[in-house]
Design a protein around this motif. Structure first.
Motif, PDB file in Angstrom:
ATOM      1  N   ALA A  20       0.833  -1.205   0.000  1.00 32.57           N
ATOM      2  CA  ALA A  20       0.000   0.000   0.000  1.00 32.57           C
ATOM      3  C   ALA A  20       0.870   1.258   0.000  1.00 32.57           C
ATOM      4  O   ALA A  20       0.539   2.262  -0.651  1.00 32.57           O
ATOM      5  N   ALA A  21       1.986   1.193   0.718  1.00 28.11           N
ATOM      6  CA  ALA A  21       2.896   2.342   0.760  1.00 28.11           C
ATOM      7  C   ALA A  21       3.484   2.627  -0.616  1.00 28.11           C
ATOM      8  O   ALA A  21       3.614   3.786  -1.032  1.00 28.11           O
ATOM      9  N   ILE A  22       3.839   1.573  -1.343  1.00 31.19           N
ATOM     10  CA  ILE A  22       4.388   1.748  -2.690  1.00 31.19           C
ATOM     11  C   ILE A  22       3.339   2.348  -3.619  1.00 31.19           C
ATOM     12  O   ILE A  22       3.635   3.251  -4.417  1.00 31.19           O
ATOM     13  N   LEU A  23       2.102   1.866  -3.518  1.00 31.67           N
ATOM     14  CA  LEU A  23       1.028   2.428  -4.345  1.00 31.67           C
ATOM     15  C   LEU A  23       0.799   3.899  -4.015  1.00 31.67           C
ATOM     16  O   LEU A  23       0.510   4.711  -4.902  1.00 31.67           O
ATOM     17  N   ASN A  24       0.961   4.243  -2.736  1.00 33.61           N
ATOM     18  CA  ASN A  24       0.804   5.635  -2.332  1.00 33.61           C
ATOM     19  C   ASN A  24       1.917   6.505  -2.905  1.00 33.61           C
ATOM     20  O   ASN A  24       1.684   7.649  -3.329  1.00 33.61           O
ATOM     21  N   VAL A  25       3.142   5.961  -2.934  1.00 30.65           N
ATOM     22  CA  VAL A  25       4.260   6.684  -3.542  1.00 30.65           C
ATOM     23  C   VAL A  25       3.967   6.936  -5.017  1.00 30.65           C
ATOM     24  O   VAL A  25       4.233   8.026  -5.539  1.00 30.65           O
ATOM     25  N   ALA A  26       3.409   5.927  -5.685  1.00 32.20           N
ATOM     26  CA  ALA A  26       3.079   6.079  -7.106  1.00 32.20           C
ATOM     27  C   ALA A  26       2.072   7.208  -7.322  1.00 32.20           C
ATOM     28  O   ALA A  26       2.186   7.983  -8.285  1.00 32.20           O
ATOM     29  N   LYS A  27       1.104   7.327  -6.426  1.00 25.77           N
ATOM     30  CA  LYS A  27       0.097   8.386  -6.543  1.00 25.77           C
ATOM     31  C   LYS A  27       0.707   9.772  -6.343  1.00 25.77           C
ATOM     32  O   LYS A  27       0.171  10.768  -6.836  1.00 25.77           O
ATOM     33  N   ASN A  28       1.817   9.818  -5.587  1.00 23.06           N
ATOM     34  CA  ASN A  28       2.435  11.109  -5.264  1.00 23.06           C
ATOM     35  C   ASN A  28       3.506  11.548  -6.261  1.00 23.06           C
ATOM     36  O   ASN A  28       4.154  12.577  -6.051  1.00 23.06           O
ATOM     37  N   LYS A 146       1.658   4.118   8.125  1.00 25.95           N
ATOM     38  CA  LYS A 146       2.321   3.655   9.349  1.00 25.95           C
ATOM     39  C   LYS A 146       3.333   2.570   8.999  1.00 25.95           C
ATOM     40  O   LYS A 146       3.276   1.953   7.942  1.00 25.95           O
ATOM     41  N   GLU A 147       4.274   2.371   9.924  1.00 31.92           N
ATOM     42  CA  GLU A 147       5.249   1.313   9.753  1.00 31.92           C
ATOM     43  C   GLU A 147       4.577  -0.052   9.932  1.00 31.92           C
ATOM     44  O   GLU A 147       3.565  -0.169  10.628  1.00 31.92           O
ATOM     45  N   ALA A 148       5.147  -1.075   9.327  1.00 38.23           N
ATOM     46  CA  ALA A 148       4.613  -2.426   9.516  1.00 38.23           C
ATOM     47  C   ALA A 148       4.862  -2.933  10.938  1.00 38.23           C
ATOM     48  O   ALA A 148       4.151  -3.817  11.432  1.00 38.23           O
ATOM     49  N   CYS A 149       5.867  -2.364  11.571  1.00 39.73           N
ATOM     50  CA  CYS A 149       6.154  -2.710  12.967  1.00 39.73           C
ATOM     51  C   CYS A 149       4.920  -2.432  13.831  1.00 39.73           C
ATOM     52  O   CYS A 149       4.332  -1.342  13.742  1.00 39.73           O
ATOM     53  N   PRO A 150       4.482  -3.370  14.664  1.00 47.11           N
ATOM     54  CA  PRO A 150       3.271  -3.161  15.470  1.00 47.11           C
ATOM     55  C   PRO A 150       3.374  -1.978  16.420  1.00 47.11           C
ATOM     56  O   PRO A 150       2.364  -1.436  16.855  1.00 47.11           O
ATOM     57  N   HIS A 151       4.597  -1.562  16.732  1.00 46.03           N
ATOM     58  CA  HIS A 151       4.803  -0.402  17.596  1.00 46.03           C
ATOM     59  C   HIS A 151       4.978   0.875  16.778  1.00 46.03           C
ATOM     60  O   HIS A 151       5.203   1.943  17.349  1.00 46.03           O
ATOM     61  N   ASN A 152       4.912   0.743  15.459  1.00 45.93           N
ATOM     62  CA  ASN A 152       5.075   1.875  14.555  1.00 45.93           C
ATOM     63  C   ASN A 152       6.428   2.563  14.758  1.00 45.93           C
ATOM     64  O   ASN A 152       6.546   3.784  14.677  1.00 45.93           O
ATOM     65  N   LEU A 153       7.449   1.742  15.028  1.00 49.71           N
ATOM     66  CA  LEU A 153       8.777   2.289  15.305  1.00 49.71           C
ATOM     67  C   LEU A 153       9.831   1.841  14.301  1.00 49.71           C
ATOM     68  O   LEU A 153      10.516   2.672  13.713  1.00 49.71           O
ATOM     69  N   ALA A 154      10.006   0.527  14.135  1.00 48.40           N
ATOM     70  CA  ALA A 154      11.070   0.019  13.258  1.00 48.40           C
ATOM     71  C   ALA A 154      10.820   0.416  11.805  1.00 48.40           C
ATOM     72  O   ALA A 154       9.735   0.169  11.268  1.00 48.40           O
ATOM     73  N   PRO A 155      11.777   1.064  11.164  1.00 48.59           N
ATOM     74  CA  PRO A 155      11.610   1.445   9.754  1.00 48.59           C
ATOM     75  C   PRO A 155      11.388   0.216   8.872  1.00 48.59           C
ATOM     76  O   PRO A 155      12.281  -0.624   8.729  1.00 48.59           O
ATOM     77  N   THR A 156      10.223   0.102   8.325  1.00 46.87           N
ATOM     78  CA  THR A 156       9.855  -1.022   7.458  1.00 46.87           C
ATOM     79  C   THR A 156       9.108  -0.490   6.236  1.00 46.87           C
ATOM     80  O   THR A 156       9.623  -0.483   5.125  1.00 46.87           O
TER      81      THR A 156
END
Length: 322
Positions: A20-28, A146-156
């Motif tokens: 989803a993040a990649i698709l969002n980058v494409a839209k931008n 949001k990050e894939a990390c459940p804590h929204n911390l680790a860059p993923t």
């Protein structure tokens, strides 16, 4: 220990978030992206790619992809830059700075120094209201939910977006430069990939003996020639060194099955009259295609209309072409 269902769902969830993040980058993708590509194509220098933390690792991958596809690039770690590595930047270089937040202390120290040198500064950043986004000449938007990390911390998710956008840049530049397979081969001479792009049939044939026999040769001489050269085949050539046939181990076996005696038999009596062949300057990978398509193990190599040599399937295996 988590259940099997939990583990599988966790993996799917991570991949869905990153997709989803990649698709969002494409839209931008916007005019700034085109301007970045144009700036790189027009610059006489290199592309300096910099970042901190996980963004620095992505920056290194982008540099590797740039260099292998015709865009000269150098990685500069954002932390090392302020301790001497700024010296690698030349007047005509374009600088791409990667950052998830665009507000880290290292970025805030580095950006003014980059700006003072007068180079074009591109910010690849996830926060459009950040220090980096505001200071950059051009912005590549890698914002994400949001990050894939459940804590929204680790860059993923953030690093996936950076990686994909870097690939998009590299491929656009590749296509604009009309960078082709021959160019690619120059930068990838090692390994099986490089060999597929530059190794030719003649290169393999030259490493083998060049077994040949005349059409009128006795079968005994054929057997000696095949055994001596250990290629499992011999080319039958005329007085002009043009191929008129081929005899393989299989032809010899069939001859023995069908004849009570071999006395009086000649090469022309047992040869295959329509041998498969390839031109000497053809790529070795094309030879592999012919061998596989025709279910054979040897292939004759011709230079113009004359006999040049033989390629064996083992030659291709040894070079890692298969």
């Amino acid at each position: 220990m988590k259940s099997k269902k939990y583990i599988i769902q966790s993996a799917i969830s991570t991949l869905e978030l990153e997709a989803a993040a990649i698709l969002n980058v494409a839209k931008n993708i916007n005019d700034d992206f085109e301007k970045v590509v144009s700036a790189i194509l027009q610059c006489d220098g290199r592309v300096i790619v910099t970042g901190i933390g996980k963004s620095a690792i992505i920056a290194q991958k982008i540099v590797a992809t740039f260099n292998s596809t015709g865009t000269p690039a150098i990685f500069m770690h954002a932390a090392d830059a302020i301790h001497g590595d700024l010296g690698m930047i030349q007047r005509n270089d374009v600088i791409i700075c990667l950052s998830k937040s665009g507000n880290t202390p290292e970025i805030k120290v580095l950006v003014p120094l980059l700006k003072s040198a007068g180079n074009k500064l591109v910010g690849m950043v996830g926060e459009l209201e950040s220090f980096l986004a505001e200071q950059a000449d051009l912005v590549l938007n890698t914002s994400f939910e949001k990050e894939a990390c459940p804590h929204n911390l680790a860059p993923t998710t953030s690093t996936t977006a950076q990686l994909a956008l870097g690939d998009a840049l590299a491929i656009c530049l590749l296509e604009c430069r009309e960078f082709n397979e021959a160019d690619f081969a120059k930068y990838h001479p090692g390994g099986s990939l490089g060999k597929k792009l530059y190794l030719r049939a003649q290169d393999l044939a030259l490493s083998n003996e060049k077994p040949s026999i005349s059409p009128s040769a006795a079968v005994k001489d054929v057997l000696i020639e095949i055994s001596k050269n250990r290629l499992g085949a011999v080319a039958v050539v005329d007085e002009l060194d043009q191929v008129v046939g081929v005899i393989t181990d299989g032809d010899i076996r069939r001859m023995l099955e069908n004849n009570m005696t071999i006395a009086g038999l000649k090469a022309e009596d047992i040869m295959g009259k329509k041998p498969k062949s390839i031109q000497a300057d053809a790529l070795a990978v094309e030879a592999l295609h012919i061998i596989k398509e025709n279910n054979i193990t040897q292939l004759l190599v011709l230079k113009q209309n004359t006999y040049f040599g033989i390629i064996h399937l083992h030659d291709l295996l040894n070079e890692g072409i298969v």
